[in-house]
Scaffold this active site. Sequence first.
Site, PDB file in Angstrom:
ATOM      1  N   GLY A   1      12.808 -17.312 -67.168  1.00 29.78           N
ATOM      2  CA  GLY A   1      11.395 -17.407 -67.503  1.00 29.78           C
ATOM      3  C   GLY A   1      10.522 -17.673 -66.296  1.00 29.78           C
TER       4      GLY A   1
ATOM      5  N   CYS B   1      12.437 -30.947 -67.827  1.00 23.80           N
ATOM      6  CA  CYS B   1      11.892 -30.996 -69.189  1.00 23.80           C
ATOM      7  C   CYS B   1      12.358 -32.299 -69.847  1.00 23.80           C
ATOM      8  CB  CYS B   1      12.298 -29.770 -69.999  1.00 23.80           C
ATOM      9  SG  CYS B   1      14.080 -29.484 -70.114  1.00 23.80           S
TER      10      CYS B   1
END
Length: 429
Positions: free
Chosen positions: A109, A226
Amino acid sequence: MLPEAFLERMKQQLGEEYPEYLNSLERPRAVALRFNPLKGNAPELPFVGRSIPWEPQGFYYDPEARPGLHPYHEAGVYYLQEASAMAPVYLLDPQPGERVLDLCAAPGGKTTQIAGRMGGKGFLLCNEWSPKRAKILSRNIERLGVANALVTNEHPERLADRLPGFFDRVLVDAPCSGEGMFRKEEAAVTDWSQETVEMCARRQAEILHSAAQMLKPGGRLVYSTCTFAPEEDEMAVAAFLEAHPEFEPEVIEAPWFQPVENGGHRLWPHKLLGEGHFAAVLRKVGGEEGDVPTMAGEKLPKEWLSFAKELGIRLPEGKAVSFGQNLFWAPEEMPDLRRLKVLRPGLELGEVKKGRFEPAHHLALWLDSCANTVSFGAESAEIREYMHGNVLPGSQKGWCLIKAGDYSLGWAKGDGQTLKNHYPKGLRR
Protein backbone atom coordinates in the site's frame (compact mmCIF):
# COMPACT_ATOMS: atom_id res chain seq x y z
CA MET A 1 -12.97 -8.36 24.23
CA LEU A 2 -9.78 -6.31 24.39
CA PRO A 3 -6.92 -7.39 26.69
CA GLU A 4 -7.32 -5.99 30.21
CA ALA A 5 -3.67 -4.90 30.44
CA PHE A 6 -4.05 -3.00 27.17
CA LEU A 7 -7.20 -1.22 28.36
CA GLU A 8 -5.59 -0.24 31.64
CA ARG A 9 -2.63 1.29 29.86
CA MET A 10 -4.87 3.13 27.39
CA LYS A 11 -6.85 4.57 30.30
CA GLN A 12 -3.66 6.08 31.69
CA GLN A 13 -2.43 7.13 28.26
CA LEU A 14 -5.63 8.92 27.19
CA GLY A 15 -6.94 10.24 30.49
CA GLU A 16 -10.29 11.98 30.03
CA GLU A 17 -10.36 11.01 26.33
CA TYR A 18 -10.47 7.31 27.19
CA PRO A 19 -14.31 6.95 27.03
CA GLU A 20 -14.32 8.72 23.66
CA TYR A 21 -11.74 6.23 22.39
CA LEU A 22 -13.84 3.27 23.54
CA ASN A 23 -16.91 4.73 21.85
CA SER A 24 -15.00 5.09 18.59
CA LEU A 25 -14.44 1.33 18.53
CA GLU A 26 -18.21 0.78 18.39
CA ARG A 27 -18.84 2.88 15.28
CA PRO A 28 -18.75 1.35 11.77
CA ARG A 29 -15.24 1.18 10.36
CA ALA A 30 -14.41 3.72 7.65
CA VAL A 31 -13.10 2.07 4.48
CA ALA A 32 -10.99 3.84 1.89
CA LEU A 33 -9.18 3.51 -1.41
CA ARG A 34 -6.46 5.46 -3.16
CA PHE A 35 -6.49 6.16 -6.89
CA ASN A 36 -3.32 5.41 -8.82
CA PRO A 37 -2.02 8.56 -10.61
CA LEU A 38 0.19 6.36 -12.81
CA LYS A 39 -3.05 5.34 -14.56
CA GLY A 40 -3.99 8.91 -15.46
CA ASN A 41 -7.19 10.64 -14.42
CA ALA A 42 -9.33 8.88 -11.83
CA PRO A 43 -12.74 7.66 -13.02
CA GLU A 44 -16.02 8.75 -11.43
CA LEU A 45 -17.37 5.79 -9.47
CA PRO A 46 -20.75 5.73 -7.68
CA PHE A 47 -19.38 4.11 -4.52
CA VAL A 48 -16.60 6.69 -3.95
CA GLY A 49 -17.36 9.42 -1.42
CA ARG A 50 -15.56 12.15 0.50
CA SER A 51 -11.85 12.78 0.14
CA ILE A 52 -9.14 12.03 2.72
CA PRO A 53 -7.49 15.31 3.82
CA TRP A 54 -3.89 14.05 3.92
CA GLU A 55 -3.90 12.17 0.60
CA PRO A 56 -5.05 13.92 -2.61
CA GLN A 57 -5.74 10.56 -4.28
CA GLY A 58 -7.47 9.04 -1.23
CA PHE A 59 -11.23 8.68 -0.76
CA TYR A 60 -13.64 6.92 1.57
CA TYR A 61 -16.06 4.57 -0.13
CA ASP A 62 -19.41 2.99 0.59
CA PRO A 63 -18.79 0.02 2.92
CA GLU A 64 -21.58 -1.88 1.15
CA ALA A 65 -19.68 -1.73 -2.13
CA ARG A 66 -17.15 -4.38 -3.19
CA PRO A 67 -14.57 -2.41 -5.19
CA GLY A 68 -12.10 -5.29 -5.03
CA LEU A 69 -14.30 -7.16 -7.54
CA HIS A 70 -14.48 -4.33 -10.08
CA PRO A 71 -12.30 -4.66 -13.24
CA TYR A 72 -10.68 -1.33 -12.37
CA HIS A 73 -9.15 -2.97 -9.31
CA GLU A 74 -7.41 -5.58 -11.45
CA ALA A 75 -6.39 -2.83 -13.88
CA GLY A 76 -4.54 -1.11 -11.03
CA VAL A 77 -6.73 2.00 -11.12
CA TYR A 78 -6.94 2.05 -7.33
CA TYR A 79 -5.59 0.36 -4.22
CA LEU A 80 -7.76 -0.48 -1.21
CA GLN A 81 -5.96 1.12 1.73
CA GLU A 82 -6.99 2.15 5.22
CA ALA A 83 -7.07 5.96 5.51
CA SER A 84 -4.65 6.34 8.44
CA ALA A 85 -2.16 4.08 6.66
CA MET A 86 -1.84 6.78 3.98
CA ALA A 87 -0.40 9.27 6.50
CA PRO A 88 3.27 8.11 6.63
CA VAL A 89 3.79 8.72 2.90
CA TYR A 90 2.29 12.19 3.28
CA LEU A 91 4.98 12.83 5.89
CA LEU A 92 7.70 11.19 3.79
CA ASP A 93 6.80 13.42 0.81
CA PRO A 94 8.77 11.52 -1.90
CA GLN A 95 9.60 13.46 -5.07
CA PRO A 96 10.08 12.46 -8.73
CA GLY A 97 13.69 11.62 -9.53
CA GLU A 98 14.71 10.69 -5.97
CA ARG A 99 16.04 7.42 -4.59
CA VAL A 100 13.46 6.09 -2.12
CA LEU A 101 13.44 2.99 0.10
CA ASP A 102 10.38 1.31 1.63
CA LEU A 103 12.13 -1.09 3.96
CA CYS A 104 9.14 -3.10 5.31
CA ALA A 105 6.94 -2.81 2.25
CA ALA A 106 4.43 -5.70 2.05
CA PRO A 107 1.67 -5.86 1.02
CA GLY A 108 2.45 -2.72 -0.98
CA GLY A 109 0.00 0.00 0.00
CA LYS A 110 2.61 2.55 1.01
CA THR A 111 5.03 1.45 -1.72
CA THR A 112 2.48 2.04 -4.48
CA GLN A 113 1.51 5.32 -2.82
CA ILE A 114 5.18 6.38 -2.97
CA ALA A 115 5.38 5.23 -6.61
CA GLY A 116 2.40 7.38 -7.50
CA ARG A 117 4.05 10.45 -6.00
CA MET A 118 7.30 9.72 -7.84
CA GLY A 119 5.47 9.64 -11.17
CA GLY A 120 7.64 6.91 -12.64
CA LYS A 121 10.85 8.95 -12.21
CA GLY A 122 13.70 7.98 -9.91
CA PHE A 123 14.47 4.71 -8.16
CA LEU A 124 12.22 2.95 -5.64
CA LEU A 125 13.43 -0.06 -3.67
CA CYS A 126 10.70 -1.95 -1.83
CA ASN A 127 11.82 -4.72 0.48
CA GLU A 128 10.02 -7.39 2.49
CA TRP A 129 11.81 -10.02 4.59
CA SER A 130 8.91 -12.56 4.52
CA PRO A 131 9.07 -14.57 1.25
CA LYS A 132 5.30 -15.10 1.14
CA ARG A 133 4.52 -11.43 1.74
CA ALA A 134 7.24 -10.37 -0.70
CA LYS A 135 5.39 -12.20 -3.47
CA ILE A 136 2.20 -10.30 -2.63
CA LEU A 137 4.20 -7.07 -2.72
CA SER A 138 5.60 -7.96 -6.15
CA ARG A 139 2.10 -8.74 -7.45
CA ASN A 140 0.82 -5.33 -6.32
CA ILE A 141 3.77 -3.56 -7.97
CA GLU A 142 2.77 -5.35 -11.18
CA ARG A 143 -0.97 -4.64 -10.80
CA LEU A 144 -0.48 -0.90 -10.35
CA GLY A 145 1.88 -0.69 -13.32
CA VAL A 146 4.91 0.57 -11.36
CA ALA A 147 7.96 0.59 -13.63
CA ASN A 148 10.74 2.11 -11.50
CA ALA A 149 10.61 -0.25 -8.51
CA LEU A 150 12.89 -3.07 -7.46
CA VAL A 151 11.37 -5.73 -5.16
CA THR A 152 13.73 -7.54 -2.79
CA ASN A 153 13.28 -10.21 -0.13
CA GLU A 154 16.15 -9.46 2.24
CA HIS A 155 17.00 -8.80 5.86
CA PRO A 156 17.53 -5.05 6.39
CA GLU A 157 21.11 -5.66 7.60
CA ARG A 158 22.06 -7.21 4.25
CA LEU A 159 20.69 -4.23 2.36
CA ALA A 160 22.47 -1.80 4.68
CA ASP A 161 25.79 -3.50 4.01
CA ARG A 162 25.32 -3.02 0.24
CA LEU A 163 23.62 0.38 0.09
CA PRO A 164 25.21 2.76 2.63
CA GLY A 165 24.19 6.41 2.29
CA PHE A 166 22.30 5.71 -0.95
CA PHE A 167 18.71 6.92 -0.46
CA ASP A 168 17.15 10.38 -0.31
CA ARG A 169 14.18 9.15 1.71
CA VAL A 170 13.49 6.00 3.72
CA LEU A 171 10.20 4.72 5.09
CA VAL A 172 10.21 2.21 7.94
CA ASP A 173 6.62 1.05 8.44
CA ALA A 174 7.76 -1.35 11.10
CA PRO A 175 6.20 -4.67 12.15
CA CYS A 176 4.43 -3.93 15.43
CA SER A 177 1.95 -5.20 18.02
CA GLY A 178 -0.92 -3.85 15.90
CA GLU A 179 -2.96 -2.16 18.64
CA GLY A 180 -4.32 0.35 16.16
CA MET A 181 -5.77 -2.50 14.10
CA PHE A 182 -7.71 -4.19 16.94
CA ARG A 183 -11.04 -3.15 15.41
CA LYS A 184 -9.99 -4.29 11.95
CA GLU A 185 -8.11 -7.53 12.64
CA GLU A 186 -9.18 -10.02 15.30
CA ALA A 187 -5.79 -11.78 15.15
CA ALA A 188 -4.13 -8.59 16.41
CA VAL A 189 -6.20 -8.87 19.59
CA THR A 190 -5.58 -12.55 20.22
CA ASP A 191 -1.83 -12.24 19.56
CA TRP A 192 -1.32 -9.21 21.82
CA SER A 193 0.68 -9.30 25.05
CA GLN A 194 3.11 -7.00 26.81
CA GLU A 195 5.86 -9.44 25.83
CA THR A 196 4.86 -8.99 22.18
CA VAL A 197 5.13 -5.21 22.57
CA GLU A 198 8.64 -5.53 24.01
CA MET A 199 9.71 -8.04 21.36
CA CYS A 200 8.47 -5.71 18.60
CA ALA A 201 10.35 -2.77 20.14
CA ARG A 202 13.63 -4.71 20.01
CA ARG A 203 13.07 -5.70 16.40
CA GLN A 204 12.11 -2.14 15.44
CA ALA A 205 15.37 -0.82 16.90
CA GLU A 206 17.35 -3.20 14.69
CA ILE A 207 15.41 -2.21 11.56
CA LEU A 208 15.80 1.50 12.32
CA HIS A 209 19.55 1.08 12.72
CA SER A 210 19.78 -0.48 9.25
CA ALA A 211 17.56 2.23 7.78
CA ALA A 212 19.79 4.95 9.26
CA GLN A 213 22.83 3.53 7.47
CA MET A 214 21.12 3.63 4.07
CA LEU A 215 20.00 7.28 4.22
CA LYS A 216 22.05 10.09 2.67
CA PRO A 217 23.11 13.09 4.76
CA GLY A 218 20.24 15.56 4.54
CA GLY A 219 17.78 12.76 3.84
CA ARG A 220 14.42 12.16 5.53
CA LEU A 221 13.47 9.06 7.52
CA VAL A 222 9.85 8.36 8.47
CA TYR A 223 9.23 5.71 11.11
CA SER A 224 5.65 4.49 11.48
CA THR A 225 3.63 1.86 13.30
CA CYS A 226 -0.03 0.93 13.67
CA THR A 227 0.16 0.69 17.45
CA PHE A 228 -0.38 2.94 20.47
CA ALA A 229 2.33 1.39 22.66
CA PRO A 230 4.83 4.07 23.78
CA GLU A 231 7.60 1.44 23.82
CA GLU A 232 7.14 1.06 20.05
CA ASP A 233 6.43 4.72 19.33
CA GLU A 234 7.79 7.74 21.26
CA MET A 235 10.20 5.66 23.33
CA ALA A 236 11.50 3.86 20.25
CA VAL A 237 12.21 7.18 18.53
CA ALA A 238 13.87 8.62 21.64
CA ALA A 239 16.14 5.57 21.92
CA PHE A 240 17.00 5.82 18.22
CA LEU A 241 17.92 9.51 18.50
CA GLU A 242 20.11 8.83 21.50
CA ALA A 243 21.94 6.06 19.62
CA HIS A 244 22.17 8.08 16.38
CA PRO A 245 23.27 11.67 17.05
CA GLU A 246 23.47 12.25 13.29
CA PHE A 247 19.65 12.47 13.29
CA GLU A 248 17.27 15.11 14.62
CA PRO A 249 13.46 15.46 14.66
CA GLU A 250 11.89 17.35 11.77
CA VAL A 251 8.69 19.38 12.15
CA ILE A 252 6.12 18.76 9.40
CA GLU A 253 2.80 20.57 9.19
CA ALA A 254 0.05 17.98 9.64
CA PRO A 255 -3.02 19.61 11.27
CA TRP A 256 -5.06 16.39 11.18
CA PHE A 257 -2.70 14.50 13.51
CA GLN A 258 -1.78 14.98 17.17
CA PRO A 259 1.86 16.14 17.47
CA VAL A 260 4.02 14.42 20.09
CA GLU A 261 7.68 14.67 21.04
CA ASN A 262 10.64 14.02 18.71
CA GLY A 263 8.88 14.74 15.44
CA GLY A 264 6.10 12.28 16.18
CA HIS A 265 2.43 12.29 15.15
CA ARG A 266 -0.41 10.20 16.55
CA LEU A 267 -3.57 9.31 14.66
CA TRP A 268 -6.37 8.44 17.06
CA PRO A 269 -9.54 6.67 15.86
CA HIS A 270 -11.69 8.97 18.03
CA LYS A 271 -10.24 12.07 16.36
CA LEU A 272 -10.42 11.14 12.67
CA LEU A 273 -11.99 8.65 10.25
CA GLY A 274 -9.35 5.96 10.40
CA GLU A 275 -7.60 3.45 12.61
CA GLY A 276 -4.73 4.06 15.05
CA HIS A 277 -1.33 5.02 13.71
CA PHE A 278 1.95 6.64 14.75
CA ALA A 279 4.62 8.28 12.58
CA ALA A 280 7.78 10.26 13.32
CA VAL A 281 9.80 12.37 10.88
CA LEU A 282 13.58 12.47 11.30
CA ARG A 283 16.29 14.29 9.34
CA LYS A 284 19.84 12.98 8.92
CA VAL A 285 22.18 15.92 9.53
CA GLY A 286 25.52 14.06 9.63
CA GLY A 287 27.28 11.10 8.07
CA GLU A 288 28.62 10.46 4.58
CA GLU A 289 27.07 9.63 1.23
CA GLY A 290 27.88 6.12 0.11
CA ASP A 291 29.71 5.08 -3.05
CA VAL A 292 27.40 2.40 -4.45
CA PRO A 293 28.10 0.96 -7.92
CA THR A 294 25.18 0.75 -10.33
CA MET A 295 24.28 -2.30 -12.37
CA ALA A 296 25.32 -2.31 -16.03
CA GLY A 297 22.60 -2.60 -18.62
CA GLU A 298 22.36 -5.09 -21.48
CA LYS A 299 21.56 -4.82 -25.16
CA LEU A 300 17.87 -5.17 -25.98
CA PRO A 301 17.23 -8.31 -28.09
CA LYS A 302 16.07 -7.90 -31.69
CA GLU A 303 12.83 -9.75 -30.85
CA TRP A 304 11.86 -7.00 -28.38
CA LEU A 305 12.88 -4.25 -30.78
CA SER A 306 10.67 -5.73 -33.48
CA PHE A 307 7.73 -6.17 -31.09
CA ALA A 308 8.08 -2.65 -29.66
CA LYS A 309 8.29 -1.09 -33.13
CA GLU A 310 5.19 -2.93 -34.33
CA LEU A 311 3.12 -1.73 -31.34
CA GLY A 312 4.71 1.70 -31.02
CA ILE A 313 6.03 1.15 -27.48
CA ARG A 314 8.57 3.63 -26.13
CA LEU A 315 10.29 2.89 -22.85
CA PRO A 316 11.32 5.54 -20.30
CA GLU A 317 14.94 6.13 -19.31
CA GLY A 318 16.44 2.92 -18.00
CA LYS A 319 18.40 -0.19 -18.92
CA ALA A 320 17.71 -3.76 -19.94
CA VAL A 321 18.32 -6.50 -17.37
CA SER A 322 17.90 -10.25 -17.89
CA PHE A 323 16.39 -12.05 -14.93
CA GLY A 324 16.02 -15.77 -15.38
CA GLN A 325 14.20 -16.30 -18.70
CA ASN A 326 12.61 -12.86 -18.61
CA LEU A 327 13.65 -9.41 -19.78
CA PHE A 328 13.16 -6.40 -17.48
CA TRP A 329 13.57 -2.65 -17.92
CA ALA A 330 15.31 -1.36 -14.79
CA PRO A 331 15.62 2.22 -13.49
CA GLU A 332 18.83 3.93 -14.62
CA GLU A 333 20.06 4.33 -11.04
CA MET A 334 19.48 0.73 -10.00
CA PRO A 335 22.50 -0.41 -7.97
CA ASP A 336 24.34 -3.67 -8.45
CA LEU A 337 22.37 -6.10 -6.29
CA ARG A 338 23.83 -9.39 -7.44
CA ARG A 339 23.75 -12.11 -4.76
CA LEU A 340 20.72 -10.52 -3.14
CA LYS A 341 17.20 -11.99 -3.29
CA VAL A 342 15.48 -10.00 -6.02
CA LEU A 343 11.89 -10.74 -7.06
CA ARG A 344 11.26 -7.97 -9.59
CA PRO A 345 14.06 -5.71 -10.95
CA GLY A 346 11.92 -3.04 -12.58
CA LEU A 347 9.33 -3.30 -15.36
CA GLU A 348 8.90 -6.83 -16.70
CA LEU A 349 8.86 -6.64 -20.51
CA GLY A 350 8.45 -10.32 -21.32
CA GLU A 351 10.33 -13.28 -22.72
CA VAL A 352 12.00 -14.29 -25.96
CA LYS A 353 10.54 -17.62 -27.12
CA LYS A 354 11.77 -19.38 -30.28
CA GLY A 355 12.69 -16.20 -32.08
CA ARG A 356 9.59 -14.23 -31.05
CA PHE A 357 8.75 -11.97 -28.15
CA GLU A 358 5.94 -12.75 -25.69
CA PRO A 359 4.98 -9.70 -23.62
CA ALA A 360 4.52 -9.76 -19.85
CA HIS A 361 1.32 -8.85 -17.99
CA HIS A 362 3.30 -6.16 -16.13
CA LEU A 363 4.03 -4.42 -19.44
CA ALA A 364 0.32 -4.38 -20.34
CA LEU A 365 -0.61 -2.78 -17.01
CA TRP A 366 2.14 -0.15 -17.42
CA LEU A 367 1.04 0.84 -20.91
CA ASP A 368 -1.59 3.50 -21.45
CA SER A 369 -2.15 2.45 -25.04
CA CYS A 370 -0.32 1.05 -28.08
CA ALA A 371 -0.79 0.77 -31.83
CA ASN A 372 -3.05 -2.28 -31.46
CA THR A 373 -5.56 -1.58 -28.71
CA VAL A 374 -9.06 -2.98 -28.15
CA SER A 375 -11.33 -1.26 -25.62
CA PHE A 376 -14.51 -2.62 -24.05
CA GLY A 377 -16.80 -1.06 -21.46
CA ALA A 378 -15.47 -1.63 -17.96
CA GLU A 379 -18.55 -3.60 -16.94
CA SER A 380 -19.26 -5.15 -20.35
CA ALA A 381 -19.86 -8.82 -21.07
CA GLU A 382 -16.62 -8.86 -23.07
CA ILE A 383 -14.55 -7.77 -20.07
CA ARG A 384 -16.26 -10.38 -17.88
CA GLU A 385 -15.43 -13.03 -20.46
CA TYR A 386 -11.87 -11.78 -20.74
CA MET A 387 -11.33 -11.96 -16.97
CA HIS A 388 -12.68 -15.53 -17.06
CA GLY A 389 -10.00 -16.41 -19.63
CA ASN A 390 -12.33 -16.85 -22.59
CA VAL A 391 -11.72 -16.05 -26.27
CA LEU A 392 -13.11 -12.70 -27.49
CA PRO A 393 -14.41 -11.64 -30.92
CA GLY A 394 -12.12 -9.32 -32.86
CA SER A 395 -10.70 -8.71 -36.32
CA GLN A 396 -7.26 -7.61 -35.12
CA LYS A 397 -4.12 -9.58 -35.86
CA GLY A 398 -1.13 -10.01 -33.57
CA TRP A 399 -0.71 -8.82 -30.02
CA CYS A 400 -3.48 -6.52 -28.76
CA LEU A 401 -3.74 -4.50 -25.57
CA ILE A 402 -7.15 -5.08 -23.94
CA LYS A 403 -8.62 -2.10 -22.08
CA ALA A 404 -11.50 -1.93 -19.60
CA GLY A 405 -12.85 1.51 -20.33
CA ASP A 406 -9.83 3.81 -20.38
CA TYR A 407 -7.50 1.46 -18.50
CA SER A 408 -5.25 -1.35 -19.72
CA LEU A 409 -6.08 -4.78 -18.36
CA GLY A 410 -3.95 -7.34 -20.22
CA TRP A 411 -2.96 -8.92 -23.53
CA ALA A 412 -4.76 -10.88 -26.24
CA LYS A 413 -3.50 -12.18 -29.59
CA GLY A 414 -5.66 -11.95 -32.68
CA ASP A 415 -5.83 -14.11 -35.82
CA GLY A 416 -8.23 -11.82 -37.72
CA GLN A 417 -11.38 -13.49 -36.37
CA THR A 418 -10.92 -13.99 -32.63
CA LEU A 419 -8.70 -12.72 -29.84
CA LYS A 420 -6.91 -15.48 -27.95
CA ASN A 421 -6.93 -14.68 -24.24
CA HIS A 422 -3.58 -14.05 -22.52
CA TYR A 423 -4.95 -12.86 -19.18
CA PRO A 424 -2.80 -14.66 -16.52
CA LYS A 425 -4.38 -17.92 -15.42
CA GLY A 426 -3.74 -17.15 -11.75
CA LEU A 427 -5.89 -14.01 -12.00
CA ARG A 428 -8.84 -15.48 -13.89
CA ARG A 429 -12.22 -15.60 -12.21
